[in-house]
Scaffold this motif. Sequence first.
Motif, PDB file in Angstrom:
ATOM      1  N   TYR A  73       0.852  -1.188   0.000  1.00  0.00           N
ATOM      2  CA  TYR A  73       0.000   0.000   0.000  1.00  0.00           C
ATOM      3  C   TYR A  73       0.888   1.238   0.000  1.00  0.00           C
ATOM      4  CZ  TYR A  73       1.227   0.201   4.971  1.00  0.00           C
ATOM      5  OH  TYR A  73       1.907   0.271   6.156  1.00  0.00           O
ATOM      6  N   LYS A  74       0.271   2.374  -0.216  1.00  0.00           N
ATOM      7  CA  LYS A  74       1.031   3.625  -0.186  1.00  0.00           C
ATOM      8  C   LYS A  74       0.277   4.671   0.623  1.00  0.00           C
ATOM      9  CE  LYS A  74      -0.791   5.787  -4.424  1.00  0.00           C
ATOM     10  NZ  LYS A  74      -0.411   6.517  -5.670  1.00  0.00           N
ATOM     11  N   CYS A  75       1.031   5.605   1.185  1.00  0.00           N
ATOM     12  CA  CYS A  75       0.474   6.708   1.963  1.00  0.00           C
ATOM     13  C   CYS A  75       0.811   8.020   1.255  1.00  0.00           C
ATOM     14  CB  CYS A  75       1.058   6.739   3.367  1.00  0.00           C
ATOM     15  SG  CYS A  75       0.980   5.175   4.272  1.00  0.00           S
ATOM     16  N   ASP A  76      -0.175   8.864   1.037  1.00  0.00           N
ATOM     17  CA  ASP A  76       0.042  10.173   0.411  1.00  0.00           C
ATOM     18  C   ASP A  76      -0.526  11.258   1.299  1.00  0.00           C
ATOM     19  OD1 ASP A  76       1.213   9.392  -2.177  1.00  0.00           O
ATOM     20  OD2 ASP A  76      -0.734   8.455  -2.526  1.00  0.00           O
ATOM     21  N   CYS A  77       0.320  12.246   1.645  1.00  0.00           N
ATOM     22  CA  CYS A  77      -0.143  13.348   2.489  1.00  0.00           C
ATOM     23  C   CYS A  77      -1.236  14.140   1.775  1.00  0.00           C
ATOM     24  CB  CYS A  77       1.014  14.283   2.833  1.00  0.00           C
ATOM     25  SG  CYS A  77       2.278  13.533   3.867  1.00  0.00           S
ATOM     26  N   TYR A  78      -2.182  14.643   2.558  1.00  0.00           N
ATOM     27  CA  TYR A  78      -3.222  15.500   2.011  1.00  0.00           C
ATOM     28  C   TYR A  78      -2.591  16.740   1.383  1.00  0.00           C
ATOM     29  CZ  TYR A  78      -6.597  12.964   4.965  1.00  0.00           C
ATOM     30  OH  TYR A  78      -7.365  12.013   5.566  1.00  0.00           O
ATOM     31  N   PHE A  79      -3.315  17.358   0.430  1.00  0.00           N
ATOM     32  CA  PHE A  79      -2.867  18.629  -0.132  1.00  0.00           C
ATOM     33  C   PHE A  79      -2.722  19.634   1.014  1.00  0.00           C
ATOM     34  CE2 PHE A  79      -3.354  22.804  -1.994  1.00  0.00           C
ATOM     35  CZ  PHE A  79      -2.518  22.721  -3.081  1.00  0.00           C
ATOM     36  N   GLY A  80      -1.596  20.336   1.038  1.00  0.00           N
ATOM     37  CA  GLY A  80      -1.331  21.264   2.127  1.00  0.00           C
ATOM     38  C   GLY A  80      -0.493  20.667   3.228  1.00  0.00           C
ATOM     39  N   PHE A  81      -0.160  19.372   3.117  1.00  0.00           N
ATOM     40  CA  PHE A  81       0.701  18.720   4.094  1.00  0.00           C
ATOM     41  C   PHE A  81       1.922  18.158   3.374  1.00  0.00           C
ATOM     42  CE2 PHE A  81      -3.301  18.973   6.201  1.00  0.00           C
ATOM     43  CZ  PHE A  81      -3.010  19.102   7.546  1.00  0.00           C
ATOM     44  N   PHE A  82       2.993  17.936   4.136  1.00  0.00           N
ATOM     45  CA  PHE A  82       4.271  17.573   3.560  1.00  0.00           C
ATOM     46  C   PHE A  82       4.861  16.399   4.330  1.00  0.00           C
ATOM     47  CE2 PHE A  82       8.890  18.004   4.031  1.00  0.00           C
ATOM     48  CZ  PHE A  82       9.290  17.990   2.713  1.00  0.00           C
ATOM     49  N   GLY A  83       5.425  15.421   3.617  1.00  0.00           N
ATOM     50  CA  GLY A  83       6.060  14.301   4.282  1.00  0.00           C
ATOM     51  C   GLY A  83       6.011  13.054   3.432  1.00  0.00           C
ATOM     52  N   ASP A  84       6.365  11.918   4.062  1.00  0.00           N
ATOM     53  CA  ASP A  84       6.410  10.652   3.333  1.00  0.00           C
ATOM     54  C   ASP A  84       5.106   9.886   3.379  1.00  0.00           C
ATOM     55  OD1 ASP A  84       6.336   9.755   5.928  1.00  0.00           O
ATOM     56  OD2 ASP A  84       8.297   8.793   5.888  1.00  0.00           O
TER      57      ASP A  84
END
Length: 502
Positions: free
Chosen positions: A79-90
Amino acid sequence: MIGIYSKNYINECVRNTHDCRHPHAKCINTIGSFTCSCKTGFEQKDGGRDCKAIKICAEGLDDCSKYSTCTDLTQEGRYKCDCYFGFFGDGKTCTGMGQIYIVSENTTDVKISTSKLLTKSLKQSIDKKLSMSLNSGKVITISHSVRVNDAIVENKAVMVETSEVTSVFALNHDGYTSDSTLVLPIDRLGVKYVIPSTEPHNKQHSDYNSQLAFGAVHDQTRVMITLKLKRGSIFKYKGKIHRDGDKIIVTLNKYQTFQLSHNGDLTGTLITSSKPVAVFSGNRCNKLNRYGFCSHLVEQIPPMDSLDTTYIVPPHFKRSGTMVRVVSAQTGSTTFSYTTDKSNGTKTLGTFDNFDITVSGKQAVVVDSKRQVLVLSFGLAARRQKNGDPYMTMVPGVNQYVHQYHVPVPQGFEQNYFAIMVQKGSKSALLLDNDSISSKNTVSEASVTVKGQDYVVLTVMVNQGVHRVETKDRSRFGLMIYGHGHDDGYGFAANILGPGKL
């Protein structure tokens, strides 16, 4: 005597006589028998003979941040994790809209405050008091809810007050990109500013818009914006069409903010105010050459009366090059010269006009003007690298150098660098965290001459965290900080106000 006996057992796994029938089940041989086990990402059924795919996200078994989306990729449980728009990280760690970095040499009390007109929950999430120990740094995360919007007065300024002199920097995350800026102390703010930005890569998409924003530190602050627009360009505000030279007037109280964005370049727009204001500008996101991606650009702008006339612009390591923008801060004509490794020239600018100098590789640029100018550096994306798209940095003037800096290197970037501009005779006097700068960490060095004085421009690789940079002989030098991440980059100057308070 010791009798030793042996017996040969059948290996059902090798002979393929087992009944671990599922494609993702595997046979494990045992003495006289076998067992079935499912591969990672699958749940065992019927003793491992049958396997059910585990959907990590759907079943809530992921370790994604609460500020991200989780997406199941395959039947193997990936699976993959994507930060919400406006957030930054892995994706597993996602940081909010902005971070404030505070660095102190002394024991310091810190107060973070916002407008009493914010919602109670938002105000409580931001306002705080804390203490800092000697030679330490603090990172304050600011909610994305205080992000300012266009063409509306809002109560979204954040005030940082400290009991001792500190250095304050901001890292702003806008979607999937970032940029950073030195935060100027209130007593060094002014009432007259000239705006720098860049021409939007795509005029049809508002994400590329140039932006200007300001915040008030006193009640009843009258701010006048005098637009600098290209011929034929228009700006719509409150249903009216504005053109080059037209004025927009806004009145703000303490903690109030105002922002405008435009699908053209706002460089040369003039901000004047009845009381000191904090001014920021750049682009929501922009792409400055053919390759790379759109990247957030932002800097806090120094007041016009604090600008210098002479600048050394360092190269950006592992970038395709540097774009240097020189902006006139004067009415009438302003003439300046520029020198690179491969060329030199002279240019005369009209009232609040600008000129760009683009150099490749590891070239440094010297700008020498007869009148005060604003100089910015843009690290350009590298053609075949994914670490670092454009970022925008104010360049300190030679007369603004000091002999000591305390600065943070932010989290979340793969490579971080100090660009140091120092007189050649003082190079050996440089100290980084009380030690001489190691040659193995110096990744590039260039030489320039400024008004008959030889300088060296060093690029030094550094780790994240708080650093102290100084000279043993107290000679003044310039310092800029920048870094690269996956399709991202940031840059800021350690000082842009000249000797005095930092």
